[in-house]
Write an enzyme that holds these catalytic residues in place. Structure first.
Site, PDB file in Angstrom:
ATOM      1  N   HIS A 124       0.816  -1.216   0.000  1.00  0.00           N
ATOM      2  CA  HIS A 124       0.000   0.000   0.000  1.00  0.00           C
ATOM      3  C   HIS A 124       0.852   1.271   0.000  1.00  0.00           C
ATOM      4  O   HIS A 124       1.889   1.350   0.636  1.00  0.00           O
ATOM      5  CB  HIS A 124      -0.946   0.004   1.212  1.00  0.00           C
ATOM      6  CG  HIS A 124      -0.243   0.021   2.536  1.00  0.00           C
ATOM      7  ND1 HIS A 124       0.181   1.173   3.156  1.00  0.00           N
ATOM      8  CD2 HIS A 124       0.112  -0.994   3.362  1.00  0.00           C
ATOM      9  CE1 HIS A 124       0.752   0.882   4.307  1.00  0.00           C
ATOM     10  NE2 HIS A 124       0.730  -0.432   4.458  1.00  0.00           N
ATOM     11  N   ASP A 125       0.401   2.239  -0.783  1.00  0.00           N
ATOM     12  CA  ASP A 125       0.984   3.589  -0.823  1.00  0.00           C
ATOM     13  C   ASP A 125       2.411   3.626  -1.356  1.00  0.00           C
ATOM     14  O   ASP A 125       3.123   4.607  -1.148  1.00  0.00           O
ATOM     15  CB  ASP A 125       0.918   4.248   0.564  1.00  0.00           C
ATOM     16  CG  ASP A 125      -0.498   4.287   1.093  1.00  0.00           C
ATOM     17  OD1 ASP A 125      -1.316   5.037   0.539  1.00  0.00           O
ATOM     18  OD2 ASP A 125      -0.805   3.542   2.055  1.00  0.00           O
ATOM     19  N   GLY A 142       5.077  -0.944   2.773  1.00  0.00           N
ATOM     20  CA  GLY A 142       4.240   0.222   2.543  1.00  0.00           C
ATOM     21  C   GLY A 142       5.025   1.519   2.450  1.00  0.00           C
ATOM     22  O   GLY A 142       6.085   1.676   3.063  1.00  0.00           O
TER      23      GLY A 142
END
Length: 269
Positions: A124-125, A142
């Site tokens: 994520h991200d 992340g």
């Protein structure tokens, strides 16, 4: 749904999915209701594209890949976050890419012309640039930032919030716990900055004179007494600095929570 697309009868395309022209969706694929597939995308077979995910033109996705899955984060509560993948990428077997977290912008992004080999993971991200190669089993935690034309060897793992500068080379099985400068070459566990990616610099069109200039700046910054950031600041003057050196200086002098990788392992703020 574009009528010219080739969709196998065993594939599941949920209502709401946007399918571009000349898309091929092979056997037993699953495309979710918020997915957008650009023209010419090819899902070979047994691929899952879910979540709020958009995939750029002509990207190929191989069996077992799962794109747009929920963030692997205990704070995720089902928010509508996104995964954006660029054009002309190749995503091989078993690759996983997750959508973002709402408290970090909510977007995981991948640029154009990148290659993700089997079982590599983009968490994520993360923000991955153009012409990047992640070899088999590379793991990005992340919030990792990967610049253009970075190459990562098999099994390399990158710590959350770490930056990897453009044209860097990460050796196989390396543990990347700290930021890696543009054009840097990192190897080992824990990762140590072994020098510069001279081959990548030459492939990028740098002359021998320019490469020698960058290597001289590297020695001035990373060798000898004194803190890395202090030595970089001393070089950070004048308009005649080579653009590649400027990129390295700007990277070093940008405030960031991770320490810098160096030949002595790290240089803490």
């Amino acid at each position: 749904m574009a009528s010219a697309s080739d969709i196998h009868p065993s594939a599941i395309i949920e209502p709401g999915a946007e399918i571009g022209a000349d898309v091929r969706i092979g056997p037993f694929c699953h495309v979710g209701p918020k997915v957008r597939l650009g023209a010419g995308v090819d899902l070979v077979s047994h691929a899952v594209v879910t979540g709020n995910t958009s995939i750029g033109e002509r990207t190929r996705i191989f069996p077992g890949a799962i794109l747009g899955g929920e963030p692997q984060n205990v704070k995720y509560r089902g928010e509508d976050t996104r995964l954006v993948i660029g054009a002309d990428c190749t995503i091989r077997e078993g690759v996983t890419m997750n959508t973002g977290m709402p408290d970090a912008g909510g977007v995981t992004s991948v640029g154009d012309h990148s290659l993700f080999l089997a079982y590599s993971h983009v968490a994520h991200d993360c923000h991955v640039g153009d012409h990047v190669i992640l070899s088999n089993n590379v793991m990005l935690a992340g919030h990792v930032s990967v610049g253009d034309r970075v190459i990562m060897g098999g099994g390399a793992a990158v710590h959350q919030f770490t930056r990897v500068g453009h044209h860097a080379f990460i050796g196989g099985l390396s543990a990347v716990s700290h930021d890696v400068i543009p054009y840097g070459m990192l190897n080992g566990n824990p990762g140590v900055l072994a020098g510069l990616n001279v081959i990548g610099m030459a492939r990028n069109g740098m002359s021998k004179t320019e490469i020698h200039t960058v290597r001289r700046a590297f020695r001035q910054i990373f060798h000898g007494e004194g803190a890395i950031r202090e030595k970089a600041a001393k070089l950070d003057g004048g308009a005649d600095v080579l653009p590649a050196v400027r990129d390295i200086l700007d990277f070093i002098l940008t405030d960031h929570e991770r320490a810098l990788s160096s030949p002595a392992r790290i240089d803490r703020p």
